[in-house]
Structure formats: C-alpha cells, structure tokens
Design a protein around this motif. Sequence first.
Motif, PDB file in Angstrom:
ATOM      1  N   LEU A 119       0.845  -1.196   0.000  1.00 34.33           N
ATOM      2  CA  LEU A 119       0.000   0.000   0.000  1.00 34.33           C
ATOM      3  C   LEU A 119       0.881   1.247   0.000  1.00 34.33           C
ATOM      4  CD1 LEU A 119      -2.723  -0.923   2.654  1.00 34.33           C
ATOM      5  CD2 LEU A 119      -3.110  -0.537   0.222  1.00 34.33           C
ATOM      6  N   THR A 169       2.152   4.498   1.354  1.00 32.09           N
ATOM      7  CA  THR A 169       2.156   5.080   2.702  1.00 32.09           C
ATOM      8  C   THR A 169       3.055   6.303   2.740  1.00 32.09           C
ATOM      9  OG1 THR A 169       4.017   3.707   3.445  1.00 32.09           O
ATOM     10  CG2 THR A 169       1.803   2.807   3.768  1.00 32.09           C
ATOM     11  N   ILE A 227      -1.394   5.110   5.711  1.00 29.83           N
ATOM     12  CA  ILE A 227      -1.921   4.902   4.353  1.00 29.83           C
ATOM     13  C   ILE A 227      -2.274   6.239   3.713  1.00 29.83           C
ATOM     14  CG2 ILE A 227      -3.720   3.777   2.983  1.00 29.83           C
ATOM     15  CD1 ILE A 227      -4.063   1.821   5.389  1.00 29.83           C
ATOM     16  N   VAL A 283      -4.318   8.467   1.397  1.00 29.78           N
ATOM     17  CA  VAL A 283      -5.651   8.360   0.797  1.00 29.78           C
ATOM     18  C   VAL A 283      -6.017   9.632   0.037  1.00 29.78           C
ATOM     19  CG1 VAL A 283      -6.499   6.713   2.509  1.00 29.78           C
ATOM     20  CG2 VAL A 283      -6.857   9.157   2.896  1.00 29.78           C
ATOM     21  N   GLN A 306     -10.062   6.748  -0.439  1.00 24.34           N
ATOM     22  CA  GLN A 306      -9.489   5.575  -1.100  1.00 24.34           C
ATOM     23  C   GLN A 306      -7.970   5.636  -1.044  1.00 24.34           C
ATOM     24  OE1 GLN A 306     -11.626   6.433  -4.805  1.00 24.34           O
ATOM     25  NE2 GLN A 306     -11.874   4.216  -5.047  1.00 24.34           N
ATOM     26  N   SER A 307      -7.358   4.456  -0.949  1.00 23.75           N
ATOM     27  CA  SER A 307      -5.904   4.360  -1.065  1.00 23.75           C
ATOM     28  C   SER A 307      -5.450   4.934  -2.396  1.00 23.75           C
ATOM     29  CB  SER A 307      -5.471   2.889  -0.960  1.00 23.75           C
ATOM     30  OG  SER A 307      -4.171   2.707  -1.474  1.00 23.75           O
ATOM     31  N   GLN A 308      -4.335   5.659  -2.359  1.00 23.50           N
ATOM     32  CA  GLN A 308      -3.773   6.213  -3.593  1.00 23.50           C
ATOM     33  C   GLN A 308      -3.371   5.125  -4.572  1.00 23.50           C
ATOM     34  OE1 GLN A 308      -0.390   8.813  -2.910  1.00 23.50           O
ATOM     35  NE2 GLN A 308      -1.527  10.522  -3.763  1.00 23.50           N
ATOM     36  N   ALA A 311      -4.855   6.790   8.483  1.00 20.36           N
ATOM     37  CA  ALA A 311      -4.897   7.391   7.148  1.00 20.36           C
ATOM     38  C   ALA A 311      -4.258   8.782   7.147  1.00 20.36           C
ATOM     39  CB  ALA A 311      -6.341   7.490   6.667  1.00 20.36           C
TER      40      ALA A 311
END
Length: 397
Positions: free
Chosen positions: A280, A282, A288, A290, A295-297, A309
Amino acid sequence: MQQKLQPKVKDLVLIGGGHSHAIVLRMFGIKSLAGVRLTLITAAKKTVYSGMLPGHIAGFYSDDECHIDLRPLANFAQAQLYIDRVVALDLENTKVLCANGLAVDFDVLSIDIGSTPATVSVSGAAEYVIAVKPVSQLLEHWYELIEAVGKNPQELIRIAIAGGGAGGVELALAMQSHLHRILCQTQQPIQNLEIHLFQRGQELMPNYHQSVRHQIQQILIERGIKLHLGESVCNIAPKNHRVTKKIFEIKCESGLTIEFNKIFWVTQASAPEWLKIAGLGTDEQGFILVQDTLQSQTHPQIFASGDIATMVNYPRPKAGVFAVRQGKPLFENLQRILLCKSLKPYKPQKQYLSLIGTGDERAIATRGSFTLPPHKLLWRYKDWIDRRFMERFRFEL
C-alpha cells in the motif's frame, strides 16, 4: 425453463473497530445493501471512545460508559465478527490474513485501526514503557496502579509521561486527579505522588494556539506536575533495588536521569509494518495515503480512515475528531463503490472546536486562536457531547 442467475455476493471487510468504522457499522444497520456480505475483524471486543478516555482515567466514567461494545454493534449491522489480529494483506489474492490463521476474502476493504506510539528509536522503550495504545493494555496497567496505590498509599509513587501533546497533558492531569483522591481518602499527603511530563520540544501541545499552550503550562505548574521541556528521552532501563517494587530509570540526551515506578508513552504516532509490506502507498511514518474519497492512492478498492490514514490533499493532526467526521463520508463511499457509482470527495474542516479536560471536571475550549479558560460549564458541555455520541451505540445483544 431458464434458471435465474443469482447476483454475485460482494465482500466488504472492515479491519479495526475505530470511530469511523463504528459509525459505518451503525449506518449499515440502518441502511443495509442487498448482495453485500459485511465482515468486521478487530483485535478487541470493545473500542474506547477517545473523547472519554481521560475522564475514565480520572474516575468520572465507568468502563461501560466510555467503551463501544462491538458485538451488539456488529449484530445490528448484520456483520460477521472475527476477534483476531490482522498480520498481513495478500493484495494479489484480495485476502486479509490474521494471527490465528484466518484468511478473509474481500472485494472492498476498509482500514481503521488507529495508531500506536513510536518507541523504536528509544533504547529500552519497547520493553519497559506502557504505551497508551492499545488502550486495553494501558487500562490494564492503570487499574493495577490505582489498586497498588490504594493498598499502599503511604509509599512514594513516581510516574513519568513521555509526550507533551494534548494526549500526554490530559493523561497527566487525569492520573493526578484520580490518585490525589485516593491519597486524600486514605489521609495520606498528596506529596506521595510525583508526575513528570517529558516533551522533546520547548512547547507543550505544538498543534495548538499559543494562548492554549500558555494556559495548559500554567495549570500543570500550579498542579505540581514537573515539566521537562526540551528533553529527549534516549534510554530506559530497569534498576536493581532492595525492595521488590520495579523501578525504571529514564535518561535524556541532556544527561538528565530520573527514576520512576511507571513510564507511560504518548509520543509521535506510528503504523504497523504490515501495511507497507503489503504494498500500500504510505507516508514516511507508514500511514496509508488516501485521496479525498478516502481511497488508497495505490489501491482504489481499499479505503482508510482515522489515525491510520493520511489525506494527501488535506493533512491534519491525528485526532479523534477527524475519525468521527470521516465516518459518514466513508460509509457513503463504501456503499457507492459497491453499487458501482461515482464516489464523493470529502474535505475536512481546517478548524474545529476542541474541549480539553483539565482533570477536575473543568475543560478548556479552543477553536483556532479563540480560547476560553477552564470552566465547569465547558466540562458539562463536553460531557453532554460525549454521552450523546455514545448513546448511538447502545444495543442489546
């Protein structure tokens, strides 16, 4: 006769029972989605509401009053509940891997696991300090401490708190309030208790306006809490004493050395390594990254909220108020992605009302540069807000 095809069930998995996910679960209970299988994986059966934790430490709230019971909440949301610790993500096969060997499939994943204080860089910290998170462990140590003081109130107790942000300050004031009451009830001098607060920088609560910092510093000095500003803890080690009580020594980079019975760790937040290992995206601290949609990049089927996040476009402090505010937009976007609809951006506010308890059933109110000094009415207002929030999560099993 043509057989009807059953629509594919989509798996939505929530990791962690933080503030945002508590709100998401409640909202799914009110507005469920057909064809969605909801699962919650959490390491603990209960989650503490951070706004009431200092009040609980001070003795103003019971355990039940400040904790959300996740079992009835999951039941209300018709969610499968696994009490387990996540140790890895298999993003290629879309699985969540748990400590007890459980592997849970997901189509959409949301992560709200909070953060833990960073102790890695300080020698001995991982072995000998009491981290404020996970809160269940903090409270276990705290209950043992108040029991020990109640049994032997005549003995000197010296407590260290490392971290002079809002969390460390509120913890110091709350602990002192509760332990002073025990000493007074047992007719022992309050001088039997020493609380020392260590802060790496020269200012307490650096994320707050100068007016708040000044008031807080004055309160701590007036209450007899010993401040060590500009002191970086570099080593913690146990000391061998003739008495059976455990004693630990804190050493700072300046050469300052002091012995303590308990050391509580409330320093800069960190994230578990398995997030980065999974692939992921980070930030430098491992949180994380976002987008505005939460939403996660790097992985659009994965969402994150709360302390774990980091909003790329709107960096904010790690504070419970943002986790609470993210709950509703997170729920809406989780529903929208499951329905294959376009997602809505969320923009957190720059300024927010902060009510800081001072351990004596009073609170300071601050928003930006506006500050009100400690008052009982402000504590009552904070108490009303917190109790009203918790009422939303009272469900019968």
